[in-house]
Write an enzyme that holds these catalytic residues in place. Structure first.
Site, short mmCIF file in Angstrom:
data_model
loop_
_atom_site.label_atom_id
_atom_site.label_comp_id
_atom_site.label_asym_id
_atom_site.label_seq_id
_atom_site.Cartn_x
_atom_site.Cartn_y
_atom_site.Cartn_z
N SER A 119 4.72 6.85 2.33
CA SER A 119 5.35 5.58 2.67
C SER A 119 4.74 4.47 1.83
CB SER A 119 5.08 5.22 4.15
OG SER A 119 5.42 6.28 5.02
N ASN A 155 0.85 -1.19 0.00
CA ASN A 155 0.00 0.00 0.00
C ASN A 155 0.88 1.24 0.00
OD1 ASN A 155 -2.44 1.56 0.27
ND2 ASN A 155 -1.90 1.88 2.41
N HIS A 157 0.82 5.11 1.39
CA HIS A 157 0.08 5.92 2.36
C HIS A 157 0.72 7.30 2.42
CE1 HIS A 157 -2.33 6.82 5.87
NE2 HIS A 157 -1.25 7.38 6.40
N ASP A 190 -2.68 0.56 8.12
CA ASP A 190 -1.46 1.37 7.91
C ASP A 190 -0.35 1.04 8.90
OD1 ASP A 190 -2.84 2.69 5.85
OD2 ASP A 190 -3.61 4.22 7.22
C1 GRF Z 1 -2.58 8.90 -2.68
O1 GRF Z 1 -2.25 10.10 -2.04
C2 GRF Z 1 -2.20 7.71 -1.84
O2 GRF Z 1 -1.10 7.95 -1.02
C3 GRF Z 1 -3.42 7.51 -0.99
O3 GRF Z 1 -4.50 7.86 -1.81
C4 GRF Z 1 -4.08 8.74 -2.83
C5 GRF Z 1 -4.46 8.11 -4.13
O4 GRF Z 1 -4.32 8.97 -5.20
N1 GRF Z 1 -3.46 6.17 -0.49
P1 GRF Z 1 -4.48 8.41 -6.68
O5 GRF Z 1 -5.85 7.77 -6.79
O6 GRF Z 1 -3.37 7.44 -6.94
O7 GRF Z 1 -4.40 9.64 -7.54
#
Ligand code: GRF
Length: 218
Positions: A140, A111, A113, A149
């Site tokens: 991260s 994932n 985050h 997370d």
């Molecule tokens: C990103 O900021 C990611 O870190 C978080 O959700 C957002 C997703 O953005 N988990 P996208 O859909 O990839 O534009």
């Protein structure tokens, strides 16, 4: 018969815009990530991310059409298994995955985050970083475990907070760096360099006692 090794197979889970998926697709197209996308999976059938890949690679369903959270995650997991991915990357997948799902794919489920974990797990990370007066923020990539997370962090990018930053301006700078960070970690993964062992991340055979801090030029 081709003597080429089959490309590593990536599944990506998305709920929204899909800019990280776009960055992964761009890296594949540029030849800097030797992998193939075998499916994009979503809990939001209308999300923009799905439209970044051909229809044959899309799977989506509405959680509300299932009796329980477990039923939805079972169907999602079955669809993922059918695509036979080597790695599964959550990229803006906004639904909490149940424990059975995580255990099913444990060790190859990643994932991204938007914070310097373990700071600011959960939602609204940019706003919370500003409210906390953090001087540094970032993103991260971590292994997914049932606790939200909280899995072993593999790598991070650091983004300095600037005077006058709003959650939006900070998010924009963090996301620009995410688009380098995720493809880089996926390069390690598909090259067989990355493992989860005893709840820690292992890169090139070495336990990462602290996450790798990466820097990318804009
Ligand atoms: C990103 O900021 C990611 O870190 C978080 O959700 C957002 C997703 O953005 N988990 P996208 O859909 O990839 O534009």
């Amino acid at each position: 018969m081709s003597d080429r090794t089959p490309l590593p197979r990536l599944a990506v889970l998305c709920s929204g815009r899909g800019s990280n998926l776009g960055a992964i697709l761009a890296a594949i197209a540029a030849g800097t990530l030797d992998a193939q996308i075998v499916g994009v999976f979503s809990d939001k059938p209308k999300c923009a991310a799905l439209r970044l890949v051909p229809e044959a690679l899309r799977w989506s369903a509405k959680p509300g059409d299932f009796a329980t959270r477990g039923d939805f995650d079972q169907a999602l997991g079955d669809a993922i298994v059918a695509a036979r991915p080597d790695w599964i990357a959550c990229a803006g997948y906004m639904r909490i995955l149940d424990g059975a799902f995580v255990e099913r794919f444990r060790g190859r489920l990643l994932n991204i985050h938007p914070s310097l974990l373990p700071r600011h797990r959960g939602l609204d990370t940019h706003q919370r970083a500003l409210e906390a007066g953090d001087r540094e923020h970032g993103a991260s990539v971590h292994f997914v475990i049932p606790e939200l997370d909280a899995g072993a962090v593999i790598a991070q990018i650091v983004v300095p907070v600037q005077p006058g930053d709003t959650p939006q301006t900070l998010a924009e700078r963090v996301q620009a760096q995410e688009h380098h960070l995720y493809p880089e970690v996926l390069r390690w993964a598909v090259a067989g360099r990355l493992h989860e062992r005893d709840a820690t991340a292992v890169l090139d055979g070495h336990t990462l006692f602290t996450p790798r801090r990466l820097e990318f030029a804009e």
